[in-house]
Design a protein around this motif. Structure first.
Motif, PDB file in Angstrom:
ATOM      1  N   GLN B 376       0.696  -1.296  -0.010  1.00 37.09           N
ATOM      2  CA  GLN B 376      -0.201   0.014   0.133  1.00 37.09           C
ATOM      3  C   GLN B 376       0.821   1.316  -0.095  1.00 37.09           C
ATOM      4  OE1 GLN B 376      -2.819   0.089   3.072  1.00 37.09           O
ATOM      5  NE2 GLN B 376      -3.194   2.434   2.866  1.00 37.09           N
ATOM      6  N   HIS B 377       1.860   1.432   0.901  1.00 38.68           N
ATOM      7  CA  HIS B 377       2.540   2.672   1.131  1.00 38.68           C
ATOM      8  C   HIS B 377       3.631   2.787   0.280  1.00 38.68           C
ATOM      9  CE1 HIS B 377      -0.077   3.354   4.567  1.00 38.68           C
ATOM     10  NE2 HIS B 377       0.454   1.840   5.073  1.00 38.68           N
ATOM     11  N   ALA B 461      -3.091   5.293  -1.093  1.00 38.23           N
ATOM     12  CA  ALA B 461      -2.232   6.288  -0.522  1.00 38.23           C
ATOM     13  C   ALA B 461      -2.172   7.417  -1.586  1.00 38.23           C
ATOM     14  CB  ALA B 461      -1.014   5.997   0.185  1.00 38.23           C
TER      15      ALA B 461
END
Ligand SMILES: Nc1ncnc2c1ncn2[C@@H]1O[C@H](COP(=O)(O)OP(=O)(O)OP(=O)(O)O)[C@@H](O)[C@H]1O
Ligand SMILES: Nc1ncnc2c1ncn2[C@@H]1O[C@H](COP(=O)(O)OP(=O)(O)OP(=O)(O)O)[C@@H](O)[C@H]1O
Ligand SMILES: [Mg+2]
Ligand SMILES: [Mg+2]
Lengths: 484, 547, 273, 316
Positions: B376-377, B461
């Motif tokens: 995700q990040h 994100a």
């Protein structure tokens, strides 16, 4: 000036009064306490002679093997029980008992038997002749303890004290203060003058002097060299400098190279700048000593020739001894008291010019005692003044000395000391001891760079405060406070 | 709505600059907007466009390096710029209130929530403590919380996100302010809760008739609740008007770009349906337990209770397919991603390419090469101490995919593939933007020439516009490589654009799996339906075509 | 690094540190006199043209002693820290990487060590080891190790769950690669920062041990020992305690400021605020 | 924060203490020499040394000595000091209270001054105040206690100008004024480092909290600055600061050793050094044990305070 009675004398000291056990204690602040609480058969005077205390007078047999002491009449212990010959016998029996740790035993080894002839007479029978017995009975740790106290567990002596001295124990707090109060039944009528004495612990030297100077205490038991000038200069203060036989010595074991060669020892002696050491370590408050452990104050002491600082001569002597490149050695010094390390540092500097490359190893006192003392070949020793030449030599130099740490063993010397013991005629003794001292100087078993003065100070109000050169006798019963 | 009344808030030609060591940042430039009583005015724009800055400026609560550069801000005709700090203290909370993005962070963790509502009432309405607590309870009751009295006594950490946001809203409404500023109040919440908060907002607005400035980057959401909208881009309002007019006929290029980026289910960007064949990957009865600690930890009393993060999960993936995995936060999606990429021990079995693996240790090098994961990040998924070149070459060297002397050229190809310049190979991750970093992470996954790529919320994100680009890139790469993809996301609109099938998880279990086309079918599981309904369907946007 | 130099704390720290390091490296050559040489007639003097910082109780030149003492003082700090941080980090990294039972056992043991006040612990160890510079250094290192292990472990733990590490694990990288290339380089920051700050503690503890007579032994020119030796004379010549005291403070401050600035530079959250 | 939790913590402390005593015992046993030698010093002859060892019970095998010691402690008897002719309980008990006074005064003084200073610095970041406080804290942390103490002595207790006594102790029961005069310099010495550390910590935590979302939210609710600072910011900054303060207690317990030595304060530190020098094992044991207990309890207490300040921890 007539003494005025009353008042409390506050004495400051910087080492703990860890115990009052008169048999074994050895702390600098513990001695004044037992000197006030207890009396011995005899007591050393400011003149370094044995004087009557509980014994009013004594006789020796001609061969100096039998001594009869006549005891003072009507003396009472602090608890009111009367003092008798039985107490003397009990005390000396304890001192001689190998199961009891007793510091005075080493000066009484020649005693064979002690008997009470009657309640006021005690007879000592010796194994070997010993003319100085009254000095041995004056040993600070040979004070008379009551028979009853010796029957109880000895550890009680640590904190309880029942003596016959001028003061009685009032408060014992080893962490802060020991307070003594006047013994009204003291055998010297009218004495002590003081109502009480407080021994106040100032573990910090700066704090101690600050309190003394500000008047919070009346007597500073021991003054440090570094502070003596300042304190002496202060108004209303009387600082005393008592020439004493306390010395630092360099131990060189003579069964170990290179110290087995007298030339090496003499070279080190020549490479020791005694004036410098007295100046930087003692702040001038002492006297150079010339490698004899016998201080000039002792009876029968001879004049010692001055050994000038001569590093070149030292080098030459070293070369002659087979060390043309000098000697490298490690000099061990315990960290307590500080004077040992200071001497080591200064000696290193001074001896460097004479071809000695010394490395200093400082170590905690416990490690030193366990691993170095009486074992190593080259270290710094430190001893207090002994009352007699005999005691001085028997402590260190005779073959059977208590602390024979140099392995300098010389049968001829031993014989001389034995002979001195047995000799009662002073002139003869002087001759014998002069010979012994000459032998010592000849062989240089120790380097003794200086004798350290005993330094103490009192406020102007504390009259008659004094310390004996053997800083174990204080005569506080004579002290009085001038309240004006 | 009577627009002839004096506006509650008027911002006229307002500008603001931040002074930084790197120079001045003109965060707002001649911004004008006006909010009538009862009106909900939306402010949309991408991250960093100045939305929050405008909110702070209105509140007169600015960092020391901020500087007004002109214009006026008026609250019911009163100039706010002229007010002293003490005067502003009386305005804040009383006349303008604010609801914040993250309810967890904006409540004092060391104070009971009742106190936190009551203190506003005590401060602004001069109530006694008892009165204020009673009033707080009533205010909380109006937000639809079941047991308000109990909630008042709780500390923030004892409440759920939705409950905390209700407390935040109750606090904002407590003093009947003239204006409430909402700064993305639902982004930190999961879909279902967000939906409820939005409903609450609509209801309270209707009840109180308060004017609202609603900040968001979600055009779909804005379309549902706002009357007017201002689009902000790099500190300037580029377009302003009634919502349905702006959305129907956007004038500004930037607005159009924003709208094009909004994911819409009907705009499919997925690769063509893969051929039906044997499954590439099959999870069979996979369970993961969390919280099983050693006896020592248990003896020392630090062990939390054990529970299942995933329980008896089964699903399959066909070659070349993109399977969407959706579900509320904590439903076990990432847990499954970790299981499949060999990061977590599990019970049950995973079959891949005809081979069965029972447990994490069974995965071998070949499996690990075939299955790649993207996280995700973007900030955390690249080692900050390695250059992009090193990062991208690692799979090539590890799996021996090309001769040593060709690594560099292959890295260039990979960069090219994700539409980045070749000289990026010498940069470090911190020299890249979030979207660029995510592209690198994707390139790294595809460098291994995998057969399955797991994407765990790779777009979450990122900004809306960047999101769309990344999703497209992914579909392109899939088309080129033929790899299958497991795509985990919260965004139902996006997944309906991308996926062939969707699997729904709830509380660690799979509750539903269906073809995208059947999304609206009544046969769907009730939870799936709830999720789908919760998504703000951008109806107003329907007529707009993708750019 | 630019961040670092913009931070006044960092600049001051760096300058102090430079001075200290130059003195530590070249001090003995810069000294005007032999540090052990007595100038008996000039004992306990304040600064003069001849003795810039005055003399001590033996008439030794204070400036020369300070310059000579710098290497032992500074390298004591560096050595003790290196040993302690080294050992601690290894333990911490092992615990952090291994996880599970190994981790819990190591951590429980460390908790035990950390249950004793630091100086007390050092004091006991140094008594056990027998006093002296090397022993003191070992003692400080032993004292530092548990705390460092904790920091290293938590640094490793925080890195271990980063997604790039997970990516490496998922990729099937070897353990060596993961620890050596992915985890350690990123966990090193906090360890280095902590180490730098600890140098100043080590220097202070070393000096304190010297002062208590348990560290360096006379005639060493270690600064703490200098203060202790001269303490008796502090009212006669304050310079002989002030000079080494200030030298210790400056050195410790240099490392302290430098470490703090490093921390700021490593931690973007702090540097921004 | 349940009773079971407390019991477990206390149990862990007990285990640690057991290890500590065993370690200290073995350490002292390995060292050369013993208390008997230290008592007799250079007047020790072989027979008096043996007699003294017998008297002190040092002639028994090591494990018997340890066993006897543990047995005594479990019965509340810490034995006799080997050196001080006093029961250990009394030696350490007196010393404990003297140290406790010193430590508490230092700690209390510091907390009263350092926390507001830290708050002030955080509120006025970048101002002259902040700079001054920062400078103080850097200087404070870089000076070992013995340097601070020596400087204070030179400045405030020189023989020419003795504002304060250069050392020593007066019991508060004897003279409160005297006690305060004596406690000032040692407490100030301990305080300087603590102050530096705590104010810096409070400043950094406070700045962090002041920049946090919930403080911003509180400000935007229009609350008065005073309430925002004292009610919203400070309690949240205090929890981490308390954790640091409790670590500082570990420092304090160490610092006290040096400070007591310098100022001749008859507390635990000084007694410990004396006991170490004299190999007075029972006293060493009792003091390390006490210090470790105090440290462990202060950690426990700080955890309790933190839990009280921070409900998230309280309910964990
Ligand atoms: N205190 C500050 N100092 C310097 N620049 C700042 C500061 N605060 C914000 N900025 C910059 O101002 C611009 C606008 O920021 P702002 O927070 O208003 O954006 P936003 O639209 O709210 O973004 P998001 O959607 O991410 O919340 C950004 O470029 C940001 O980096
Ligand atoms: N390492 C872990 N230890 C203990 N519990 C965990 C761990 N990782 C996840 N969990 C818990 O397992 C459950 C499932 O977590 P998971 O991360 O798979 O959810 P998710 O569906 O990915 O949620 P999100 O949408 O928030 O990413 C959650 O309750 C989570 O708190
Ligand atoms: Mg924002
Ligand atoms: Mg997840």
């Amino acid at each position: 000036q007539t003494p005025i009675a009353g008042g409390t004398l506050r004495i400051s000291h910087s080492t703990r009064i860890a115990t009052l056990n008169v048999l074994s204690l050895s702390g600098p602040a513990e001695y004044p306490c037992i000197d006030m609480i207890y009396s011995g058969l005899t007591r050393m005077g400011l003149d370094s002679q044995a004087h009557p205390d509980l014994a009013t007078h004594w006789e020796a047999s001609d061969d100096a093997t039998e001594f009869t002491f006549h005891l003072r009449e009507g003396v009472k212990f602090h608890d009111g029980t009367p003092f008798t010959a039985d107490d003397v016998v009990a005390t000396y029996t304890a001192i001689l008992n190998p199961d009891v740790p007793a510091a005075a035993r080493s000066v009484l080894t020649m005693v064979d038997k002690i008997e009470a002839l009657d309640p006021l007479t005690v007879k000592f029978t010796l194994k070997t002749p010993f003319a100085d017995l009254p000095t041995s009975t004056a040993h600070a740790n040979a004070r008379i303890i009551s028979k009853a106290a010796l029957a109880a567990p000895l550890t009680e002596l640590d904190t309880k004290a029942n003596g016959t001295g001028p003061f009685k124990l009032d408060v014992y707090d080893s962490a802060r203060m020991v307070r003594l109060v006047k013994n009204p039944d003291y055998y010297q009528p009218g004495k002590p003058y003081l109502d009480a004495v407080e021994m106040m612990l100032f573990p910090d030297l700066a704090a101690e002097s600050a309190n003394f100077l500000s008047g919070a205490t009346d007597v500073m038991l021991t003054v440090q060299q570094a502070e003596f000038a300042r304190i002496a200069a202060a108004a209303g203060i009387e600082a005393q400098r008592v020439a004493s036989g306390r010395y630092v010595c360099v131990v060189m074991r003579q069964d170990t190279k290179p110290w087995d060669d007298v030339r090496v020892r003499k070279a080190l002696a020549l490479a020791t700048d005694r004036e410098l050491l007295v100046e930087v370590i003692l702040e001038g408050l002492g006297r150079p000593a010339y490698d004899s452990i016998v201080p000039p104050e002792l009876g029968f002491a001879t004049e010692k020739p001055v050994i000038a600082y001569d590093p070149e001569a030292a080098k030459a002597l070293l070369a002659e001894a087979g060390y043309p490149d000098g000697i490298t050695a490690t000099l061990v010094a315990s960290d307590r008291p500080g004077i040992r390390v200071q001497t080591a540092i200064a000696l290193k500097q001074s001896a460097a010019a004479g071809g000695f490359d010394l490395t200093i190893e400082t170590m905690p006192h416990d490690t030193y005692l366990a691993n170095v003392w009486m074992k190593n070949a080259f270290y710094i020793g430190y001893w207090g003044m002994q009352p007699t030449i005999d005691a001085t030599y028997r402590l260190l130099l005779t073959s059977d000395a208590s602390y024979q740490d140099t392995e300098w063993k010389n049968a001829e010397f031993d014989a001389l000391i034995d002979e001195g013991r047995a000799t009662i005629d002073p002139a003869k003794r002087a001759e014998i001891y002069a010979k012994a001292q000459a032998m010592e100087l000849e062989d240089v078993p120790y380097i003794v760079p200086f004798f350290e003065d005993v330094l103490t100070a009192s406020s102007d109000k504390a009259e008659s405060w004094g310390v004996a050169p053997i800083s174990r006798y204080f005569y506080v019963e004579d002290v009085w406070l001038d309240k004006a | 709505m009577n627009t002839s009344e004096r506006p509650v808030l008027e911002v006229q030609d307002y500008g603001l600059t931040y002074d930084t060591p790197q120079g001045a940042i003109e965060a707002l430039q001649s911004v004008s907007l006006s909010i009538a009583p009862g009106e909900t005015h939306a402010l949309v724009g991408e991250s960093g466009s100045g939305k929050s800055t405008l909110a702070w400026a209105i509140m007169r609560y600015l960092p020391p390096n901020a500087r007004d550069t002109g214009g006026a801000i008026k609250l019911s005709g009163e100039h706010l710029l002229d007010k002293s700090p003490a005067q502003m203290e009386a305005v804040r909370g009383r006349r303008i209130a604010m609801v914040f993005q993250d309810p967890s962070a904006s409540l004092n963790p060391a104070m009971r929530m009742g106190e936190q509502i009551a203190e506003v009432l005590i401060r602004h309405r001069g109530m006694t403590h008892e009165q204020a607590m009673a009033e707080a309870e009533a205010a909380l009751a109006r937000t639809g919380i079941a047991r308000p009295a109990e909630m008042l006594r709780k500390y923030p950490h004892e409440a759920s996100g939705g409950e905390k946001q209700r407390v935040g809203i109750a606090t904002a409404f407590a003093c009947n302010p003239e204006l409430i500023i909402f700064d993305e109040p639902t982004t930190a919440l999961d879909i279902l809760t967000a939906q409820q908060i939005l409903d609450l907002f609509v209801r309270l607005r209707e009840e109180t008739g308060v004017a609202a400035l609603y900040i968001s980057h979600d055009l779909g959401l804005v379309a549902r609740i706002a009357d007017r909208v201002s689009v902000i881009h790099q500190g300037r309002i580029v377009e302003n008007g009634l919502v349905h007019e702006v959305f129907r006929d956007p004038q500004d290029a930037y607005t159009r770009k924003l709208m094009a980026a909004v994911p819409r289910p009907e705009n499919r960007i997925a690769v063509a349906d893969p051929a039906r064949g044997p499954a590439l990957m099959q999870a069979q009865g996979v369970s993961v337990r969390y919280g099983d600690t050693g006896w020592l930890t248990r003896v020392m009393g630090r062990a939390p209770a054990a529970f299942y993060g995933a329980q008896d999960v089964s699903f399959d993936l066909r070659p070349g397919e993109l399977l969407g995995l959706v579900g509320a936060s904590g439903s076990g999606k990432s847990t499954m991603a970790q299981v499949l990429s060999g990061l977590r021990d599990f019970q049950g079995s995973v079959q891949f390419g005809g081979r069965a693996f029972e447990g994490r240790r069974a995965f071998d090098r070949a499996y690990r090469r075939d299955v790649q994961i993207v996280f995700q990040h973007p900030d955390a998924s690249l080692n900050p101490r390695q250059t992009i070149g090193t990062i991208l070459s690692r799979p090539l060297r590890l799996y021996d995919l090309c001769p040593g002397d060709q690594v560099a050229s292959r890295v260039r190809d990979l960069l090219d593939m994700v539409l980045l310049p070749a000289d990026f190979a010498h940069r470090y991750p911190h020299q890249l933007s979030g979207g660029q970093k995510q592209r690198i992470a994707i390139a790294r996954a595809f460098a291994a020439e995998p057969r399955l790529v797991i994407c765990d919320e790779v777009t979450a994100a990122l900004d809306v516009s960047v999101q769309a680009a990344v999703a497209r890139l992914l579909a392109d790469l899939q088309r080129q490589s033929g790899a299958a993809c497991l795509f985990i996301t919260h965004d139902l609109n996006l997944i309906r654009q991308l996926a062939h099938r969707i699997t729904v998880m709830q509380g660690g279990r799979v509750v539903d799996t269906f073809d995208v086309a059947d999304a609206e079918s009544p046969a769907r599981h009730s939870y799936t339906r709830a999720l789908l309904n919760a998504v703000p369907v951008p109806t107003e946007l329907k007529g707009v075509t993708a750019a | 690094m630019r961040d670092f130099l913009r931070n006044p704390v960092g600049v001051v720290g760096l300058v102090l540190l430079m001075i200290v390091l130059v003195v530590a490296l070249f001090g003995p050559w810069l000294a005007p006199y032999d540090p052990q040489l007595f100038h008996a007639p000039s004992r306990l003097q304040g600064p003069s043209a001849e003795f810039w910082l005055g003399t001590d109780q033996y008439g030794r030149d204070l400036l020369s002693r300070i310059l000579h003492g710098a290497p032992s003082t500074v390298f004591f700090g560096l050595g003790a820290t290196a040993l302690g941080v080294g050992a601690g980090s290894v333990i911490g990294v092992v615990a952090g990487v291994a996880g599970g039972k190994v981790d819990s056992i190591i951590m429980r043991v460390l908790d035990g060590f950390l249950a004793m006040p630091e100086l007390l612990f050092t004091l006991l160890i140094v008594t056990f080891l027998g006093g002296g510079m090397t022993q003191a250094m070992l003692a400080v290192a032993v004292t530092f190790a548990p705390g460092m292990a904790r920091i290293a472990r938590s640094a490793v733990l925080s890195v271990r769950t980063r997604e790039y590490v997970l990516a490496a694990i998922a990729r099937g990288e070897s353990r060596m690669w993961i620890v050596g290339r992915e985890v350690l380089p990123n966990a090193l920051g906090p360890i280095i920062v902590e180490a730098t700050i600890r140098v100043s503690f080590a220097i202070m503890i070393g000096a304190t041990l010297g002062f208590l007579g348990l560290g360096a032994q006379p005639p060493s020119t270690e600064w703490g020992l200098m203060v202790s030796e001269a303490r008796q004379f502090m009212f006669r010549n304050p310079w002989c305690v002030v000079v080494p005291g200030v030298a210790i403070a400056i050195t410790a401050m240099g490392f302290n400021l430098f470490g703090d600035a490093l921390r700021d530079a490593f931690d973007p959250k702090r540097s921004r605020s | 924060m349940t009773l079971a939790y407390l019991l477990r913590r206390l149990g862990a402390i007990a285990i640690v203490l057991a290890i500590v005593t065993l370690a200290v015992f073995s350490i002292t046993m390995v060292l050369p020499g013993n208390a008997a030698l230290m008592i007799l010093g250079e007047h020790a002859t072989a027979d008096s040394l043996a007699a003294m060892e017998r008297q002190l019970g040092l002639d028994r095998p090591v494990w018997v000595q340890y066993g006897a010691w543990v047995w005594g402690v479990l019965h509340g008897d810490f034995g006799m000091s080997l050196r001080l002719s006093l029961p250990v309980a009394q030696v350490v008990g007196d010393a404990f209270w003297n140290s406790a006074w010193l430590a508490l005064i230092a700690l209390a003084g510091v907390t009263i001054i350092a926390i507001p200073l830290g708050v002030l610095a955080a509120l006025k970041r970048g101002s002259a105040w902040d700079l001054g406080i920062g400078l103080l804290s850097y200087v404070g942390t870089a000076m070992p206690e013995f340097v601070t103490a020596t400087l204070l002595l030179i400045l405030l207790a020189s023989p020419e100008w003795p504002l304060f006594p250069a050392g020593g102790f007066v019991a508060p029961s004897e003279s409160l004024a005297g006690f305060l005069r004596h406690v000032t310099l040692p407490a100030a010495t301990l305080g300087l480092i603590l102050m530096a550390h705590i104010s810096r910590q409070v400043r950094s935590e406070m700045s962090e909290v002041l920049a946090s979302d919930h403080v911003r939210a509180a400000r935007l609710k229009g609350l008065r600055a005073r309430r925002v600072i004292w009610r919203h910011a400070l309690p949240n900054a205090m929890a981490p600061a308390v954790a640091v303060i409790s670590l500082d207690i570990g420092y304090l317990l160490g610092g006290i050793i040096v400070v007591e030595e310098i100022f001749a304060w008859p507390g635990m530190g000084r007694t410990l050094i004396y006991a170490l020098q004299n190999r007075d094992l029972p006293v060493i044991q009792a003091i390390t044990l006490t210090l470790a207990v105090v440290y462990a309890l202060s950690n426990l207490l700080s955890d309790i305070v933190i839990a009280w300040l921070d409900p998230r921890v309280r309910h964990a």
